[in-house]
Scaffold this motif. Structure first.
Motif: not given
Ligand code: FNR
Length: 181
Positions: A47-54, A56-63, A92-96
């Motif tokens: 959800n693009q609205d979450d770009d300002s507060h990604t 934590s599961s997505v941050i972990d995935f990207k790492q 998810q991993a392409s954004r923000p």
């Protein structure tokens, strides 16, 4: 040096043929390669609205993605494209914007299906996204697997599929080395 390869499976099904294939696949890699599964099942819907507060599961995935020197997508074809769960993970991993975790990581694509043209169309769709995300992607050999009884047994490929898959792994290994110089 050592290479870490992330394995992203496009099916969440417990007995997934793609999951079984991925587990057999990782046994074909040489010693200097470590393969690690990257789970996409717990990611929220993008959800693009979450770009300002990604989340934590997505941050972990990207790492987890960024720690890899290669990523292999092992995916079924759903309705002549990639499964929504996989597209969601890719998005998810392409954004923000500006923080694309896939950037410059050499990719490989494998797909298993019960259908006669295997996952050919899904793989072409996936290539479109990976090109946009700036992932160099192995072009040849291609890997379209049609599942058959005995293709994977006790976590290993049958003899004839092992020969085919070892050839693919050898090409991907060379491709990863070339792209991590
Ligand atoms: C399929 N399947 C399928 N197969 C194919 O070759 N082309 C397709 O477009 C589709 N479409 C499709 C849509 C949906 C929603 C499902 C559930 C299935 C069949 C597919 O190849 C089969 O279910 C595989 O077993 C899926 O892979 P896993 O889950 O075993 O890894």
């Amino acid at each position: 040096s050592h290479f870490k390869i992330g394995i992203v499976v496009g099916s969440l099904r417990k007995d997934s043929f793609n999951k079984q294939t991925a587990h057999a696949l990782i046994k074909l890699f040489p010693q200097e390669f470590t393969c690690q599964f990257i789970d996409i099942s717990a990611l929220p819907l993008y959800n693009q609205d979450d770009d300002s507060h990604t989340p934590s599961s997505v941050i972990d995935f990207k790492q987890q993605i960024k720690a890899c020197q290669g990523i292999i997508f092992v995916t079924p074809e759903y309705n002549r494209s990639i499964p929504g769960v996989l597209k969601n993970a890719i998005d998810q991993a392409s954004r923000p914007y500006g923080t694309n975790a896939w950037n410059e990581i050499p990719a490989g694509i494998i797909g298993v299906s019960i259908g006669n043209i295997s996952t050919a169309i899904a793989q072409q769709h996936l290539r479109n996204s990976l090109a946009f995300l700036n992932m160099p992607t192995l072009n040849q050999p291609e890997c379209y697997l049609k599942w058959y009884d005995g293709m994977v047994e006790n976590g290993q490929f049958s003899e004839k599929t092992a020969t085919f898959m070892q050839n693919w792994v050898d090409a991907y290994v060379a491709f990863v080395k070339q792209n991590n110089q």
